[in-house]
Design an enzyme around this catalytic site. Structure first.
Site, mmCIF file in Angstrom:
data_model
loop_
_atom_site.group_PDB
_atom_site.id
_atom_site.type_symbol
_atom_site.label_atom_id
_atom_site.label_comp_id
_atom_site.label_asym_id
_atom_site.label_seq_id
_atom_site.Cartn_x
_atom_site.Cartn_y
_atom_site.Cartn_z
ATOM 1 C CG ASN A 290 -1.932 1.258 1.244
ATOM 2 O OD1 ASN A 290 -1.470 2.459 0.939
ATOM 3 N ND2 ASN A 290 -3.040 0.922 1.605
ATOM 4 C CE LYS B 62 -1.830 0.201 6.108
ATOM 5 N NZ LYS B 62 -2.133 -1.185 6.536
ATOM 6 C CG ASP C 27 -2.900 -5.298 10.726
ATOM 7 O OD1 ASP C 27 -3.145 -5.029 9.355
ATOM 8 O OD2 ASP C 27 -3.945 -5.555 11.718
ATOM 9 C CB SER C 28 -3.374 0.753 11.034
ATOM 10 O OG SER C 28 -3.310 0.633 9.813
ATOM 11 N N GLY D 32 -7.681 9.366 2.590
ATOM 12 C CA GLY D 32 -8.173 8.459 3.419
ATOM 13 C C GLY D 32 -8.862 8.851 4.347
ATOM 14 C CG ASP E 68 -5.366 10.867 8.052
ATOM 15 O OD1 ASP E 68 -5.412 10.094 8.743
ATOM 16 O OD2 ASP E 68 -4.069 11.083 7.721
ATOM 17 C CG HIS F 92 -3.314 5.274 13.675
ATOM 18 N ND1 HIS F 92 -3.128 6.242 12.916
ATOM 19 C CD2 HIS F 92 -3.503 4.116 12.970
ATOM 20 C CE1 HIS F 92 -3.641 5.713 11.617
ATOM 21 N NE2 HIS F 92 -3.804 4.566 11.873
ATOM 22 N NE ARG F 93 0.003 3.523 8.999
ATOM 23 C CZ ARG F 93 -1.223 3.772 8.257
ATOM 24 N NH1 ARG F 93 -1.269 5.185 8.112
ATOM 25 N NH2 ARG F 93 -2.011 3.031 7.818
#
Length: 199
Positions: free
Chosen positions: A10, A13, A71-72, A154, A156, A181-182
């Site tokens: 991706n 990502k 992974d999210s 996305g 966001d 989160h990342r």
């Protein structure tokens, strides 16, 4: 300095994760810079940690190089277990709409106070022949009624930070990335790697 490969096909990502890692002093690049695209093992529905570890260990075994995998997902209590670790699979079932449109449709009848959400990320860093290092990050907010913002894409564009009343996509990268989160998972990962190396 270790150069890490990102275990993902991706592009969005991967770019987002690389930017978050750079902020905390970790240098990374897409694995496809050096390798042809690979088919990763099928993800489980068990946990973010299992999926991140599966991808990281797979790529580390193939390449013999240090790897970081992500992974999210997004969790919306109003929708129960439809999202979370299965976010991508659930939203891809609707071929007529984008992921954001599908999420908004699912929340059409939700009262404003039921649009609370959490974005969650688990990172796994793997050196070949060493134990994985795990890290987690999450951020709480509310799903906005429409997409807003131009600095990101996305979820966001829909994810509004409660304290700021702005979506993540309305924030420039220097403000946004540490709050995501990342970004939080990347900071925890950097601390864990430094601790393991005795720094």
């Amino acid at each position: 300095m270790t150069d890490w490969l990102i275990a993902s096909n991706n592009r969005y990502k991967t770019a987002d994760l690389i930017a978050c890692l750079n902020l905390v002093g970790i240098t990374a690049k897409p694995y496809t810079d050096d390798w042809s695209p690979l088919t990763f093992p099928v993800e489980t529905t068990a946990s973010y940690a299992d999926n991140a570890r599966l991808k990281a260990q797979f790529l580390a075994q193939v390449t013999g190089e240090p790897v970081i995998a992500d992974d999210s997902g997004i969790e919306v209590p109003y929708l129960g277990d439809k999202l979370g670790v299965t976010t991508k699979r659930y939203l891809q079932q609707d071929a007529q709409h984008s992921a954001n449109e599908t999420l908004l449709l699912a929340l059409t009848d939700a009262p404003e106070n039921e649009r609370t959400a959490t974005m969650t990320c688990t990172l796994c860093a793997v050196f070949p022949d060493k134990e994985p290092v795990m890290a987690n990050g999450s951020v709480d907010g509310v799903i906005a009624l429409a997409e807003r913002g131009m600095y990101s894409s996305g979820f966001d564009k829909l994810f509004e930070l409660t304290a700021r009343h702005q979506t993540l996509a309305e924030l420039t990268d220097d403000v946004r990335l540490p709050l995501t989160h990342r970004g939080q998972a990347a900071r925890q990962l950097a601390q864990a790697l430094q601790k393991r190396e005795g720094k």
